[in-house]
Design an enzyme around this catalytic site. Structure first.
Site, PDB file in Angstrom:
ATOM      1  N   ASN A   4       0.808  -0.990   0.023  1.00 44.14           N
ATOM      2  CA  ASN A   4       0.007   0.063   0.023  1.00 44.14           C
ATOM      3  C   ASN A   4       1.138   1.312   0.060  1.00 44.14           C
ATOM      4  O   ASN A   4       1.524   1.570   1.097  1.00 44.14           O
ATOM      5  CB  ASN A   4      -0.863   0.064   1.294  1.00 44.14           C
ATOM      6  CG  ASN A   4      -1.705   1.270   1.569  1.00 44.14           C
ATOM      7  OD1 ASN A   4      -1.696   2.016   0.664  1.00 44.14           O
ATOM      8  ND2 ASN A   4      -2.131   1.456   2.708  1.00 44.14           N
ATOM      9  N   LYS A   6      -0.013   4.461  -0.259  1.00 43.71           N
ATOM     10  CA  LYS A   6      -0.632   5.465   0.514  1.00 43.71           C
ATOM     11  C   LYS A   6      -0.484   6.597  -0.415  1.00 43.71           C
ATOM     12  O   LYS A   6      -0.553   6.588  -1.562  1.00 43.71           O
ATOM     13  CB  LYS A   6      -0.136   5.725   1.786  1.00 43.71           C
ATOM     14  CG  LYS A   6      -0.169   4.354   2.482  1.00 43.71           C
ATOM     15  CD  LYS A   6       0.282   5.038   4.149  1.00 43.71           C
ATOM     16  CE  LYS A   6       0.181   3.539   4.775  1.00 43.71           C
ATOM     17  NZ  LYS A   6       0.311   3.759   6.390  1.00 43.71           N
ATOM     18  N   HIS A  90      -9.233   1.172   5.128  1.00 44.70           N
ATOM     19  CA  HIS A  90      -7.919   1.320   5.667  1.00 44.70           C
ATOM     20  C   HIS A  90      -8.369   2.216   6.974  1.00 44.70           C
ATOM     21  O   HIS A  90      -9.023   2.935   6.818  1.00 44.70           O
ATOM     22  CB  HIS A  90      -7.078   1.895   4.755  1.00 44.70           C
ATOM     23  CG  HIS A  90      -5.442   1.826   5.141  1.00 44.70           C
ATOM     24  ND1 HIS A  90      -5.129   2.655   6.320  1.00 44.70           N
ATOM     25  CD2 HIS A  90      -4.625   0.847   5.249  1.00 44.70           C
ATOM     26  CE1 HIS A  90      -3.845   2.520   6.631  1.00 44.70           C
ATOM     27  NE2 HIS A  90      -3.538   1.338   5.920  1.00 44.70           N
ATOM     28  N   GLU A  92      -6.844   4.527   7.933  1.00 42.40           N
ATOM     29  CA  GLU A  92      -6.581   6.126   7.821  1.00 42.40           C
ATOM     30  C   GLU A  92      -7.911   6.569   7.188  1.00 42.40           C
ATOM     31  O   GLU A  92      -8.004   7.706   7.289  1.00 42.40           O
ATOM     32  CB  GLU A  92      -5.144   6.312   6.832  1.00 42.40           C
ATOM     33  CG  GLU A  92      -4.127   5.907   7.533  1.00 42.40           C
ATOM     34  CD  GLU A  92      -2.735   5.568   6.777  1.00 42.40           C
ATOM     35  OE1 GLU A  92      -2.903   5.454   5.470  1.00 42.40           O
ATOM     36  OE2 GLU A  92      -1.807   5.169   7.473  1.00 42.40           O
ATOM     37  N   GLU A 162      -5.024  -5.317  10.744  1.00 37.79           N
ATOM     38  CA  GLU A 162      -3.748  -4.239  10.739  1.00 37.79           C
ATOM     39  C   GLU A 162      -4.365  -3.297  12.294  1.00 37.79           C
ATOM     40  O   GLU A 162      -4.896  -2.347  12.169  1.00 37.79           O
ATOM     41  CB  GLU A 162      -4.181  -3.199   9.732  1.00 37.79           C
ATOM     42  CG  GLU A 162      -3.857  -3.864   8.224  1.00 37.79           C
ATOM     43  CD  GLU A 162      -3.082  -2.660   7.453  1.00 37.79           C
ATOM     44  OE1 GLU A 162      -2.156  -3.007   6.830  1.00 37.79           O
ATOM     45  OE2 GLU A 162      -3.790  -1.662   7.034  1.00 37.79           O
ATOM     46  N   GLY A 168       2.997   2.235  10.552  1.00 39.15           N
ATOM     47  CA  GLY A 168       3.637   3.130  10.377  1.00 39.15           C
ATOM     48  C   GLY A 168       4.474   3.809  11.610  1.00 39.15           C
ATOM     49  O   GLY A 168       5.176   4.696  11.769  1.00 39.15           O
ATOM     50  N   SER A 208       3.831  -2.143  10.070  1.00 41.16           N
ATOM     51  CA  SER A 208       5.338  -2.228  10.238  1.00 41.16           C
ATOM     52  C   SER A 208       5.878  -3.549   9.928  1.00 41.16           C
ATOM     53  O   SER A 208       7.032  -4.049  10.473  1.00 41.16           O
ATOM     54  CB  SER A 208       5.831  -2.154  11.684  1.00 41.16           C
ATOM     55  OG  SER A 208       5.157  -0.536  12.031  1.00 41.16           O
TER      56      SER A 208
HETATM   57  C1  PEP Z   1      -0.506   0.040   5.916  1.00 41.72           C
HETATM   58  O1  PEP Z   1      -0.681   1.341   5.714  1.00 41.72           O
HETATM   59  O2  PEP Z   1      -1.589  -0.794   5.749  1.00 41.72           O
HETATM   60  C2  PEP Z   1       0.524  -0.286   6.708  1.00 41.72           C
HETATM   61  C3  PEP Z   1       0.830  -1.419   7.174  1.00 41.72           C
HETATM   62  O3  PEP Z   1       1.712   0.484   6.915  1.00 41.72           O
HETATM   63  P1  PEP Z   1       3.016   0.135   7.538  1.00 41.72           P
HETATM   64  O4  PEP Z   1       3.551  -1.140   6.812  1.00 41.72           O
HETATM   65  O5  PEP Z   1       4.025   1.254   6.965  1.00 41.72           O
HETATM   66  O6  PEP Z   1       2.892  -0.088   9.111  1.00 41.72           O
END
Ligand code: PEP
Length: 244
Positions: A4, A6, A90, A92, A162, A168, A208
């Site tokens: 992803n 973003k 997601h 966000e 998630e 992040g 992450s």
């Molecule tokens: C995501 O945005 O779905 C995500 C898991 O980000 P990151 O791997 O940067 O934590």
């Protein structure tokens, strides 16, 4: 293994990414590879991935085929340009754009109507975990966003667990924490859609994920893949995750 991006990268960056990435995953077997760039980069990504076996997804869609909905993009349009996947709900989008469970159902149905595989995100926030409410939150998201689907619809859905506190932040859930949540979600699927559906559904972990932690996460029984944010922006690190 899904990436992803973003709101990162231009079309020129996208071409450069795939030029470097494609040779690194040319021998990858038994893995579905998906990259989800911003809308503005979809055309570049689809052009670059033609005949490569790498699929491209969007990060959002709007329900409905077309209409007076300024700023939105429909499943019909995503299908027409060659997208195969779409990320839905997601954290966000839940946090900044107020996406609710009824929106999630509408978006999943719209994705399926246009042949897109939805990657549907669920996960608890830090305070919810600290209050011991992780399973309650996951159950609410499942009951509101996934349980209303018909069994034939659910069979085409990919789930991504998630935990918001791990996105992040560099704080990966331990494999044990992730596995417990995945097992809980799979149990919810079994209750609602039956044992076969629970065994078949793919549940990705996101938060992450990096080349150095992917192997341990993937060794857990109920973790079927990863949804990767930051580490998918770099061709070498995402290739290392794909090739774990
Ligand atoms: C995501 O945005 O779905 C995500 C898991 O980000 P990151 O791997 O940067 O934590």
């Amino acid at each position: 293994m899904a990436g992803n991006w973003k709101m990162y990268k231009t079309p020129a960056d996208t071409h450069a990414f795939f030029e470097a990435f494609k040779p690194l995953v040319a021998d990858a077997k038994n893995v579905d590879i998906v990259l989800c760039p911003p809308f503005a980069d979809l055309h570049a990504a689809i052009t670059e991935t033609a005949n490569s076996g790498i699929a491209v997804g969007a990060q959002n869609l709007y329900w409905g085929k077309e209409g007076a909905v300024t700023g939105e993009v429909s499943g019909h349009m995503l299908q027409a340009i060659g997208c195969q996947y779409v990320i839905i709900a997601h954290s966000e989008r839940r946090q900044y754009f107020g996406e609710s469970e009824p929106d999630v159902v509408r978006k999943i149905e719209a994705a399926l109507e246009y042949g897109l595989t939805p990657i549907v995100c669920v996960g608890e926030r830090l305070e919810e975990r600290e209050e011991g409410r992780t399973e309650e939150v996951l159950a609410t998201m499942f009951d509101g966003g996934l349980a209303p689907l018909a069994a034939e619809q659910f069979a085409k859905v990919v789930i991504a667990y998630e935990p918001v506190w791990a996105i992040g932040t560099g704080k990966t859930a331990t494999p044990e924490i992730a596995e417990a949540a995945h097992r809980f979600i799979r149990g919810k699927v079994a209750e609602k859609f039956g044992a076969d559906a629970a065994a078949a559904v793919r549940i990705l972990y996101g938060g992450s994920v990096k080349p150095d932690n992917v192997t341990k996460l993937m060794s857990e029984e109920d973790i079927d893949g990863a949804l990767v944010g930051g580490a998918s922006l770099d061709p070498k690190s995402f290739a290392a995750i794909v090739n774990f």
